[in-house]
Write a protein that holds these residues in place. Structure first.
Motif, PDB file in Angstrom:
ATOM      1  N   UNK A 174       0.838  -1.197   0.000  1.00 43.73           N
ATOM      2  CA  UNK A 174       0.000   0.000   0.000  1.00 43.73           C
ATOM      3  C   UNK A 174       0.874   1.249   0.000  1.00 43.73           C
ATOM      4  N   UNK A 175       0.478   2.215  -0.800  1.00 47.28           N
ATOM      5  CA  UNK A 175       1.199   3.491  -0.864  1.00 47.28           C
ATOM      6  C   UNK A 175       1.088   4.215   0.476  1.00 47.28           C
ATOM      7  N   UNK A 176       2.127   4.956   0.808  1.00 44.00           N
ATOM      8  CA  UNK A 176       2.097   5.811   1.991  1.00 44.00           C
ATOM      9  C   UNK A 176       1.180   7.002   1.707  1.00 44.00           C
ATOM     10  N   UNK A 177       0.641   7.631   2.745  1.00 38.27           N
ATOM     11  CA  UNK A 177      -0.279   8.754   2.529  1.00 38.27           C
ATOM     12  C   UNK A 177       0.312   9.882   1.680  1.00 38.27           C
ATOM     13  N   UNK A 178       1.637  10.075   1.721  1.00 34.35           N
ATOM     14  CA  UNK A 178       2.249  11.173   0.963  1.00 34.35           C
ATOM     15  C   UNK A 178       2.788  10.732  -0.404  1.00 34.35           C
ATOM     16  N   UNK A 179       2.591   9.454  -0.789  1.00 35.83           N
ATOM     17  CA  UNK A 179       3.040   8.990  -2.103  1.00 35.83           C
ATOM     18  C   UNK A 179       2.126   9.518  -3.201  1.00 35.83           C
ATOM     19  N   UNK A 180       2.714   9.854  -4.342  1.00 38.27           N
ATOM     20  CA  UNK A 180       1.945  10.257  -5.517  1.00 38.27           C
ATOM     21  C   UNK A 180       1.636   8.995  -6.312  1.00 38.27           C
ATOM     22  N   UNK A 181       0.361   8.737  -6.560  1.00 31.79           N
ATOM     23  CA  UNK A 181      -0.060   7.558  -7.319  1.00 31.79           C
ATOM     24  C   UNK A 181       0.167   7.851  -8.795  1.00 31.79           C
ATOM     25  N   UNK A 182       1.013   7.040  -9.483  1.00 32.88           N
ATOM     26  CA  UNK A 182       1.430   7.384 -10.842  1.00 32.88           C
ATOM     27  C   UNK A 182       0.318   7.401 -11.884  1.00 32.88           C
ATOM     28  N   UNK A 183      -0.743   6.613 -11.691  1.00 31.35           N
ATOM     29  CA  UNK A 183      -1.792   6.599 -12.717  1.00 31.35           C
ATOM     30  C   UNK A 183      -2.883   7.631 -12.455  1.00 31.35           C
ATOM     31  N   UNK A 184      -2.737   8.404 -11.361  1.00 33.61           N
ATOM     32  CA  UNK A 184      -3.673   9.488 -11.074  1.00 33.61           C
ATOM     33  C   UNK A 184      -5.001   9.041 -10.479  1.00 33.61           C
ATOM     34  N   UNK A 185      -5.194   7.746 -10.226  1.00 35.77           N
ATOM     35  CA  UNK A 185      -6.476   7.262  -9.719  1.00 35.77           C
ATOM     36  C   UNK A 185      -6.646   7.498  -8.222  1.00 35.77           C
ATOM     37  N   UNK A 186      -5.526   7.629  -7.506  1.00 38.53           N
ATOM     38  CA  UNK A 186      -5.604   7.738  -6.057  1.00 38.53           C
ATOM     39  C   UNK A 186      -5.709   6.384  -5.375  1.00 38.53           C
ATOM     40  N   UNK A 187      -5.686   5.283  -6.139  1.00 39.74           N
ATOM     41  CA  UNK A 187      -5.768   3.928  -5.585  1.00 39.74           C
ATOM     42  C   UNK A 187      -4.430   3.567  -4.954  1.00 39.74           C
ATOM     43  N   UNK A 188      -4.393   3.403  -3.618  1.00 38.45           N
ATOM     44  CA  UNK A 188      -3.124   3.122  -2.944  1.00 38.45           C
ATOM     45  C   UNK A 188      -2.690   1.661  -3.040  1.00 38.45           C
ATOM     46  N   UNK A 189      -3.472   0.834  -3.721  1.00 41.08           N
ATOM     47  CA  UNK A 189      -3.215  -0.603  -3.879  1.00 41.08           C
ATOM     48  C   UNK A 189      -3.008  -1.270  -2.534  1.00 41.08           C
ATOM     49  N   UNK A 190      -2.143  -2.270  -2.487  1.00 41.14           N
ATOM     50  CA  UNK A 190      -1.902  -2.978  -1.239  1.00 41.14           C
ATOM     51  C   UNK A 190      -2.771  -4.204  -1.097  1.00 41.14           C
ATOM     52  N   UNK A 191      -2.458  -4.992  -0.084  1.00 41.35           N
ATOM     53  CA  UNK A 191      -3.163  -6.223   0.197  1.00 41.35           C
ATOM     54  C   UNK A 191      -4.148  -5.984   1.322  1.00 41.35           C
ATOM     55  N   UNK A 192      -5.378  -6.456   1.158  1.00 37.08           N
ATOM     56  CA  UNK A 192      -6.420  -6.224   2.163  1.00 37.08           C
ATOM     57  C   UNK A 192      -6.011  -6.776   3.535  1.00 37.08           C
ATOM     58  N   UNK A 221       6.986   3.472  -9.200  1.00 33.41           N
ATOM     59  CA  UNK A 221       7.980   3.948 -10.168  1.00 33.41           C
ATOM     60  C   UNK A 221       7.541   3.744 -11.616  1.00 33.41           C
ATOM     61  N   UNK A 222       6.347   3.254 -11.811  1.00 36.36           N
ATOM     62  CA  UNK A 222       5.889   2.879 -13.161  1.00 36.36           C
ATOM     63  C   UNK A 222       6.099   3.990 -14.194  1.00 36.36           C
ATOM     64  N   UNK A 223       5.866   5.209 -13.843  1.00 36.73           N
ATOM     65  CA  UNK A 223       6.010   6.316 -14.804  1.00 36.73           C
ATOM     66  C   UNK A 223       7.121   7.288 -14.396  1.00 36.73           C
ATOM     67  N   UNK A 224       8.053   6.796 -13.600  1.00 36.74           N
ATOM     68  CA  UNK A 224       9.137   7.656 -13.106  1.00 36.74           C
ATOM     69  C   UNK A 224      10.165   7.919 -14.202  1.00 36.74           C
ATOM     70  N   UNK A 225      10.805   9.046 -14.109  1.00 35.79           N
ATOM     71  CA  UNK A 225      11.877   9.409 -15.039  1.00 35.79           C
ATOM     72  C   UNK A 225      13.148   8.637 -14.694  1.00 35.79           C
ATOM     73  N   UNK A 226      14.011   8.490 -15.667  1.00 38.43           N
ATOM     74  CA  UNK A 226      15.281   7.786 -15.489  1.00 38.43           C
ATOM     75  C   UNK A 226      16.292   8.754 -14.874  1.00 38.43           C
ATOM     76  N   UNK A 227      16.227   8.871 -13.541  1.00 39.73           N
ATOM     77  CA  UNK A 227      17.065   9.827 -12.815  1.00 39.73           C
ATOM     78  C   UNK A 227      17.763   9.128 -11.643  1.00 39.73           C
TER      79      UNK A 227
END
Length: 149
Positions: free
Chosen positions: A44-62, A78-84
């Motif tokens: 599950x994404x942390x509360x301050x993580x930016x969700x890359x697909x813009x849905x706001x779905x933090x994923x994770x296991x129930x 990192x799905x849409x992260x830049x190569x940095x």
């Protein structure tokens, strides 16, 4: 001592799967399976993580609801992260975070983790597990993060 169902990694398909051995599921290589599940299950994404697909779905296991130790990793962020260099650091941090439970539970003594850009859009990771009995197990993921831009 019982062993877990073994997960086999397919770099061509960028996924893990089970295989049969006769009429049964293959078992064994528990450490490798624990590493694969830890890295490639979406934590599950942390509360301050930016969700890359813009849905706001933090994923994770129930099953993680209310638990202090979460399953999986945040590598999916990192799905849409830049190569940095920052993306490399985030990959390292996410891998270390995902594997920490194996150290905390005494399964391994420590990990050495190396991440690098192997070529355009390909992030590679090498993980060496230093086991309690003094042996090492090394795993490399070379095509896992294909598609980063």
């Amino acid at each position: 001592m019982a062993t877990d169902i073994q997960v086999f990694w397919s770099p061509d398909n960028n996924q893990g799967d089970w295989q049969t051995l006769g009429p049964d599921l293959a078992t064994g290589n528990d450490l490798q399976t624990a590493i694969l599940v830890s890295l490639f299950t979406d934590r599950q994404a942390a509360p301050d993580d930016v969700i890359p697909d813009g849905t706001g779905d933090p994923r994770g296991w129930w099953g993680d609801a209310g638990n202090t130790t979460l399953i999986g990793s945040r590598l999916w962020l990192l799905r849409r992260a830049k190569q940095t260099t920052e993306t490399l650091q985030r990959a390292y941090d996410y891998i270390a975070e995902a594997l920490q439970w194996l150290i905390d539970d005494g399964v391994v003594a420590s990990f050495d983790i190396t991440v690098e850009w192997q070529r355009a859009t390909f992030l590679g990771a090498k993980i060496v597990a230093h086991q309690q009995n003094g042996t090492d197990q090394s795993t490399a993921f070379q095509f896992v993060w294909n598609g980063l831009t």
